[in-house]
Design an enzyme around this catalytic site. Sequence first.
Site, mmCIF file in Angstrom:
data_model
loop_
_atom_site.group_PDB
_atom_site.id
_atom_site.type_symbol
_atom_site.label_atom_id
_atom_site.label_comp_id
_atom_site.label_asym_id
_atom_site.label_seq_id
_atom_site.Cartn_x
_atom_site.Cartn_y
_atom_site.Cartn_z
ATOM 1 N N MET A 138 1.342 -0.912 0.022
ATOM 2 C CA MET A 138 0.094 0.098 -0.339
ATOM 3 C C MET A 138 0.959 0.929 -0.022
ATOM 4 O O MET A 138 2.212 1.251 0.461
ATOM 5 C CB MET A 138 -1.203 0.297 1.101
ATOM 6 C CG MET A 138 -0.321 -0.011 2.600
ATOM 7 S SD MET A 138 -1.661 0.297 4.185
ATOM 8 C CE MET A 138 -2.770 1.408 3.116
ATOM 9 N N CYS A 139 0.668 2.322 -0.077
ATOM 10 C CA CYS A 139 0.689 3.702 -0.022
ATOM 11 C C CYS A 139 1.877 4.003 -1.281
ATOM 12 O O CYS A 139 1.905 3.517 -2.219
ATOM 13 C CB CYS A 139 0.977 4.209 0.996
ATOM 14 S SG CYS A 139 1.237 4.797 1.083
ATOM 15 N N ALA A 140 2.836 3.860 -0.975
ATOM 16 C CA ALA A 140 4.368 4.089 -1.576
ATOM 17 C C ALA A 140 4.839 2.756 -2.243
ATOM 18 O O ALA A 140 5.316 1.975 -3.034
ATOM 19 C CB ALA A 140 5.358 4.770 -1.266
ATOM 20 N N PHE A 194 -0.534 5.531 -3.390
ATOM 21 C CA PHE A 194 -0.517 7.095 -2.900
ATOM 22 C C PHE A 194 -0.742 7.700 -4.512
ATOM 23 O O PHE A 194 0.766 7.478 -5.010
ATOM 24 C CB PHE A 194 0.555 7.508 -2.089
ATOM 25 C CG PHE A 194 0.361 8.574 -1.237
ATOM 26 C CD1 PHE A 194 -0.112 8.346 -0.224
ATOM 27 C CD2 PHE A 194 1.382 10.001 -1.508
ATOM 28 C CE1 PHE A 194 -0.499 9.518 0.334
ATOM 29 C CE2 PHE A 194 1.282 10.633 -1.177
ATOM 30 C CZ PHE A 194 -0.268 11.343 -0.355
#
Length: 190
Positions: free
Chosen positions: A100-102, A121
Amino acid sequence: MATVAVVFAPGCEEVEGLTVVDVLRRMGIDTKMVGLEGMKVPGAHGIELTCDEVLGDQLLDYDVVAFPGGRGGAEKLRDNDQLMKIMQKRQKAGKWDAAMCAAPIALARYGVLDGHDYTCFPGFDQQISKEVPTARFHEDITVVDVAGKVITSRGPATALAYAYQIAEILGYDTKQIKHEMLYDYLAKEI
């Protein structure tokens, strides 16, 4: 019983990793915290995390290996050749992986996103599309690519959705835990 490993690298987004560990352990899913470089991991916001294990071939045995984001942590995950080889073996074995995210930048470098759907992200999709032009970005809260056995999510605010998605992929019903944690209330009110 299903097993999940959450890999923590220095500079990780603490809330993203700990939310997964918390939710899955509440559900009775055997979930281990794995340190990329050691048992103690400094998070991006000054929270020192104590892991259960250190990175090794044991990751091949987990049903899901999940990565939290945080730019610094995601870059360390991406740049670790030992982890890359393990994750490539997992993909060949048809195992589920999550980021998730980066952290999808790590899956991109490993070749795991090649030809698959994902989210991340905002902004990291541009970096991923340069490295893996065949990966298909979506702006959804979580994206599950069944063919690639990849689960991805957007950022800190989506950590609960990410954790529930991991549980659901493993065959668990999340209705009760969502109610107990007031997630159903939150989803209705926002």
